[in-house]
Design a protein around this motif. Structure first.
Motif, PDB file in Angstrom:
ATOM      1  N   ALA A   1      32.000-106.386-106.494  1.00 44.99           N
ATOM      2  CA  ALA A   1      32.938-106.775-107.539  1.00 44.99           C
ATOM      3  C   ALA A   1      32.285-106.734-108.916  1.00 44.99           C
ATOM      4  O   ALA A   1      32.971-106.563-109.936  1.00 44.99           O
ATOM      5  N   THR A   2      30.973-106.890-108.970  1.00 43.15           N
ATOM      6  CA  THR A   2      30.260-106.919-110.244  1.00 43.15           C
ATOM      7  C   THR A   2      30.231-105.544-110.897  1.00 43.15           C
ATOM      8  O   THR A   2      30.238-105.438-112.135  1.00 43.15           O
TER       9      THR A   2
ATOM     10  N   LEU B   1      31.707 -97.464-103.407  1.00 44.41           N
ATOM     11  CA  LEU B   1      30.720 -98.093-102.518  1.00 44.41           C
ATOM     12  C   LEU B   1      29.414 -97.312-102.536  1.00 44.41           C
ATOM     13  O   LEU B   1      28.326 -97.904-102.642  1.00 44.41           O
ATOM     14  N   ARG B   2      29.496 -95.989-102.445  1.00 41.69           N
ATOM     15  CA  ARG B   2      28.260 -95.192-102.446  1.00 41.69           C
ATOM     16  C   ARG B   2      27.500 -95.373-103.753  1.00 41.69           C
ATOM     17  O   ARG B   2      26.268 -95.494-103.764  1.00 41.69           O
TER      18      ARG B   2
ATOM     19  N   PRO C   1      17.738-105.358-101.941  1.00 33.55           N
ATOM     20  CA  PRO C   1      17.767-105.114-100.502  1.00 33.55           C
ATOM     21  C   PRO C   1      19.140-105.241 -99.849  1.00 33.55           C
ATOM     22  O   PRO C   1      19.275-104.984 -98.656  1.00 33.55           O
ATOM     23  N   ALA C   2      20.156-105.683-100.612  1.00 30.14           N
ATOM     24  CA  ALA C   2      21.426-106.023 -99.969  1.00 30.14           C
ATOM     25  C   ALA C   2      22.596-105.807-100.915  1.00 30.14           C
ATOM     26  O   ALA C   2      22.437-105.789-102.143  1.00 30.14           O
ATOM     27  N   VAL C   3      23.768-105.662-100.318  1.00 31.30           N
ATOM     28  CA  VAL C   3      25.019-105.603-101.067  1.00 31.30           C
ATOM     29  C   VAL C   3      26.024-106.533-100.403  1.00 31.30           C
ATOM     30  O   VAL C   3      26.049-106.679 -99.179  1.00 31.30           O
ATOM     31  N   GLY C   4      26.840-107.176-101.223  1.00 31.55           N
ATOM     32  CA  GLY C   4      28.004-107.901-100.743  1.00 31.55           C
ATOM     33  C   GLY C   4      29.206-107.003-100.985  1.00 31.55           C
ATOM     34  O   GLY C   4      29.422-106.545-102.113  1.00 31.55           O
ATOM     35  N   VAL C   5      29.975-106.739 -99.956  1.00 35.99           N
ATOM     36  CA  VAL C   5      30.986-105.683-100.011  1.00 35.99           C
ATOM     37  C   VAL C   5      32.388-106.265-100.028  1.00 35.99           C
ATOM     38  O   VAL C   5      32.715-107.153 -99.229  1.00 35.99           O
ATOM     39  N   TRP C   6      33.223-105.746-100.919  1.00 29.68           N
ATOM     40  CA  TRP C   6      34.640-106.069-100.923  1.00 29.68           C
ATOM     41  C   TRP C   6      35.397-105.049-100.081  1.00 29.68           C
ATOM     42  O   TRP C   6      35.020-103.877-100.010  1.00 29.68           O
TER      43      TRP C   6
ATOM     44  N   SER D   1      27.583-110.084 -97.170  1.00 31.96           N
ATOM     45  CA  SER D   1      28.882-110.652 -96.797  1.00 31.96           C
ATOM     46  C   SER D   1      29.949-109.595 -96.976  1.00 31.96           C
ATOM     47  O   SER D   1      29.748-108.583 -97.662  1.00 31.96           O
ATOM     48  N   LEU D   2      31.093-109.842 -96.362  1.00 29.04           N
ATOM     49  CA  LEU D   2      32.300-109.056 -96.614  1.00 29.04           C
ATOM     50  C   LEU D   2      33.334-109.977 -97.234  1.00 29.04           C
ATOM     51  O   LEU D   2      33.548-111.097 -96.780  1.00 29.04           O
ATOM     52  N   CYS D   3      33.965-109.504 -98.282  1.00 27.22           N
ATOM     53  CA  CYS D   3      35.002-110.266 -98.966  1.00 27.22           C
ATOM     54  C   CYS D   3      36.262-109.398 -99.037  1.00 27.22           C
ATOM     55  O   CYS D   3      36.173-108.239 -99.450  1.00 27.22           O
ATOM     56  N   ARG D   4      37.404-109.870 -98.639  1.00 28.34           N
ATOM     57  CA  ARG D   4      37.599-111.232 -98.242  1.00 28.34           C
ATOM     58  C   ARG D   4      38.661-111.303 -97.172  1.00 28.34           C
ATOM     59  O   ARG D   4      39.502-110.406 -97.034  1.00 28.34           O
TER      60      ARG D   4
END
Length: 280
Positions: free
Chosen positions: A13-14, A20-21, A33-38, A63-66
């Protein structure tokens, strides 16, 4: 990857203008090292491709949102919401994350029954919990600032979220500490400690509270350090509660979205090093 970024996650979201890619590639370039994915980013490419993009880059999904929006009074709408949440649980499992962020929903159109809405959320979490457990996914309740109680989340405090989670195993229902939503709460420290003692802190999300509020308050988030939130203190509380997971930066703000993505990621990494990482 530098050691001080080893827990930092870019929430998609940021960098809203990135696919995504692009978000995954940007995280890799910055050493995250990580992504939080919508879920909208997942839907653009399909679930299998989304999982492959992240896995091929060697990143973890924090995490996955939401999921959520469980307050409907209409039976057909309630059934549709439960079905969508089951799809979200499958998506989370496929992406390799245990954490599905749940924004529980506001009041149905024309309703003023806040108590009833909260009761329906509790009932529907109960319906979803066995399915989530069967997929190794935790339903992560997100309390939102009270300004959003009417339209987005009838859970407004961490204490309320913990009360709702309490009947379920900690590995099945947890909570997220999102600084934007909970920084104001005078009961925050003991509730963070309570969440930690129960093993229910599933995510720590950071961004700042910016004034004046935008016409849409949802877009009043900003980079850590630009607003009013005491990140060292809240981060210490989270660390003292035993949380050792990823820290997601999740910002909704037009000026942040309009900035070049690599600039945004560079800024959030620098602010994380200054205001958050030393206190973890």
């Amino acid at each position: 990857m530098t050691a001080d970024l080893s827990r930092l996650s870019l929430n998609t979201a940021t960098t809203k203008r990135w696919t995504l890619r692009e978000a995954v590639d940007g995280a890799v370039r910055a050493g995250l090292p990580a992504v939080g994915v919508w879920r909208d980013r997942v839907q653009e490419v399909g679930l299998a491709e989304a999982a492959k993009i992240v896995a091929d880059a060697g990143l973890r999904v924090s995490s996955l949102c939401r999921g959520g929006f469980l307050t409907a009074e209409d039976d057909a709408e309630a059934t549709a919401a439960l079905d969508d949440n089951r799809r979200a649980i499958v998506e989370a499992a496929t992406l390799g994350t245990h954490e599905l962020i749940m924004v529980v929903g506001g009041l149905p159109e024309g309703s003023r029954d806040l108590v009833g809405a909260r009761r329906r959320v509790a009932d529907r979490i109960g319906e979803l919990a066995p399915f989530a457990a069967g997929h190794g996914v935790r339903l992560v309740l997100e309390p939102l600032h009270p300004i959003f109680a009417a339209d987005r989340a009838v859970l407004s405090t961490l204490g309320q979220a913990l009360d709702l989670a309490e009947p379920f195993p900690a590995e099945v229902v947890g909570v997220v500490v999102d600084t934007y939503h909970v920084w104001w709460d005078p009961d925050l420290q003991p509730q963070i400690a309570r969440a930690g003692a129960a093993g229910r802190i599933a995510s720590y999300q950071v961004c700042d509270w910016i004034l004046p509020l935008a016409a849409d308050p949802l877009l009043s988030r900003g980079h850590v350090g630009d607003g009013y939130i005491d990140f060292p203190t809240i981060t210490r509380w989270v660390a003292e509660a035993g949380y050792t997971g990823d820290v997601e930066v999740e910002i909704f703000r037009e000026s942040v979205w309009d900035a070049p993505g690599d600039e945004t990621v560079g800024t959030l990494a620098a602010r994380y090093r200054e205001h958050v990482q030393p206190y973890l």
